[in-house]
Design a protein around this motif. Structure first.
Motif: not given
Lengths: 373, 373
Positions: B187, B190-191, B202, B204-205, B207
């Motif tokens: 996490e 990837l962030n 991928f 979250p923003l 998504i």
């Protein structure tokens, strides 16, 4: 919620969605006065007078067990009517729990949660909402901060106030009252709220984390969180159940579907492009209706024994009412309550939960920021 | 995808999900050799040899019209078999379209898209994937950058390389090959990839924006984007249709459901907690299976005429194969192809689309950053 003025369930909007034959046969859904729709039993008041504070849905299992037992025992009665989910009572109970937690936090670390509300313009309804939020904050011990800006303020002025609250350590939640004036870009303004203070839970990053497995949002949007809280507190099992969410707004329907999905329901989303919505809805053990069409969901849409959460608050003409209208939900209460197992009334169901969840999110934020457990 | 070694459709995993009686009655799903499963017709090759580049799903309507016509005309044939969706051919066509676009951009503004891939460790499968991506980049004119780090690298070293690529103007897409070594936090890593270069989609923003009405993600995750592209190019109408997504991974199932929802399908998500998954799936006009269980979806799960997109790639024992195994999908192809209207084979269906969509996302990113239309 969008609202529609309709006189009864035989409205044109409903008829278009119902097969012609059934629409002709089905009598119009006449509304009971709100007082009659009030819950005849209050299982939570008897079963769980001292429930602990439950700011996160997944922590609710143990607390809901007591309520579940009460709900289960009350299903033994001989009548065929749905048990009524008393949102007013649950919200009151939650506010009391929050007040206790806040007092504890103040004693332990000298901090009280702070909620800032920004209101632009002078819409009467927005002013009422903001006033109600402020009163609710005061009642539980949350310090509220308010900024009132004139209708013709610039976007930059709003952004400046957001930036000030973002960096103010006594503010743990920031809320921009919607709708904003037309000359402002909602997206720009809402995205400016710090993700750690976005107690409305509307930031796309929060929504993304809600959608993803293995991630948790900072905040869950208040109304869908309230729906889940009602299901939990009334002991409704979600895992493995079929759930239908009617409506897919960013504020209610879509996050409600993501929450049900995260709780391991099998979720279908019904919306304006759905064909035969009644057939899909009839398969559901849990229905969350959040579409803003008065009495759309008829008795024939409901699976016997299903749990029905009605988010709609729609004004319909009523010459007998002093105001000339009354408020009804998206579900035809009179029909549905004869078939469902559990049902929320309108008003007095989901409505009171939204502000309770806003208080819960603000407390949660203060606890997270100050690492208080 | 997770994969399961199963000998045939009568596997224990499948039997557990099928009612006992049907599991006993249903004959095992025997696999055709991959060569037999290859599509007998290639409608796109005939119908749309010069389709324009279509980096965004919603722009595909006009292009898919030609393919739709071909697909529709070919349904006139007398056989009862599903039309085969030739992912290999569509992917090839998309790569050709991308190459044309890149040449145009290079001529016009002297910029070529750049894709950076970070590989940590020496897993053979990851090395193969990275090599294939590099080759695919070279073939269309995308400049690829590669960093190979030893298995025992620190998270900080990976983050340092991500930061370098984030600020490198010649890099328009950054991809961290998964899985990462166990001592790293996926996490966090990837962030760290800039939201504007997250070609995997991928974040979250991304998504969140995918889930919300009125918002668009910077990038759509490659495999679900490939599924939608196949549906569009084969003229499958989505609006108002019932769609079932089997599986809810962050990488495929969940974003696929959000994409179908955005395209106005009525979507249900089937997962490991779903009871009677076959009953729900049988209601679907469109099925996307992405669960990683070989041959889970039997013929009896399929609505006649449905479009079936099979994302699964599962190795199953096969003593006749030189490798001792063969690859099959989540759908029992032999049974489903007799009932469905359209179906993807495995291999040769969704598989080739993933890299094609990665190239498409990288080009899209370069065009956005350089404001090239």
């Amino acid at each position: 919620m969008a609202s529609s003025i309709l006189s009864d369930c035989s409205s044109s909007a409903t008829s278009r969605l119902l097969p012609l034959r059934r629409a002709l046969l089905a009598p119009p859904c006449r509304f009971r006065p709100a007082t009659v729709a009030a819950p005849p039993r209050r299982p939570l008041a008897i079963a769980a007078p001292q429930l602990p504070l439950l700011p996160r849905a997944r922590d609710m299992a143990s607390a809901s067990a007591a309520a579940a037992a009460a709900a289960a025992s009350s299903t033994d009665s001989a009548d065929a009517c749905a048990k009524i989910i008393d949102g007013k009572l649950v919200a009151k109970q939650i506010r009391e729990e929050i007040a206790v937690e806040i007092a504890k936090m103040k004693d332990a670390i000298g901090v009280v949660p702070g909620l800032a509300v920004i209101l632009v313009g002078s819409r009467k309804d927005s002013q009422t909402y903001v006033r109600n939020k402020k009163k609710a904050c005061e009642a539980v011990g949350i310090k509220s901060y308010e900024v009132n800006l004139p209708e013709d303020s610039s976007e930059d002025e709003v952004l400046k106030h957001i930036a000030t609250f973002n960096s103010d350590p006594s503010v743990h939640g920031i809320l921009v009252q919607l709708p904003l004036p037309h000359h402002m870009n909602d997206e720009n303004i809402l995205n400016a709220v710090s993700i750690e203070k976005d107690v409305d839970g509307f930031h796309p990053l929060n929504i993304g984390r809600l959608a993803m497995q293995g991630r948790d949002p900072f905040f869950v949007p208040c109304t869908p969180k309230g729906c889940m809280e009602l299901l939990h507190r009334y002991g409704v099992e979600i895992k493995g159940k079929r759930a239908v969410v009617i409506g897919r707004s960013n504020i209610v329907g879509m996050p409600a579907a993501l929450l049900l999905q995260k709780a391991n329901a099998t979720v279908s989303i019904v919306h304006s492009n759905t064909k035969k919505p009644e057939e899909i809805t009839r398969q559901a053990d849990i229905v969350i209706a959040a579409v803003g069409v008065a009495n759309l969901v008829r008795g024939s849409w409901i699976k016997p024994g299903a749990a029905i959460i009605d988010v709609g608050i729609n004004p319909v003409d009523d010459p007998e009412s002093p105001r000339g209208y009354r408020l009804v939900g998206d579900v035809c209460y009179e029909e549905a309550s004869k078939i469902a197992g559990l049902i929320t009334p309108v008003p007095g169901g989901v409505g009171p939960m939204t502000i309770a969840m806003l208080l819960s999110n603000t407390l949660e934020s203060a606890k997270r920021i100050h690492k208080f457990k």
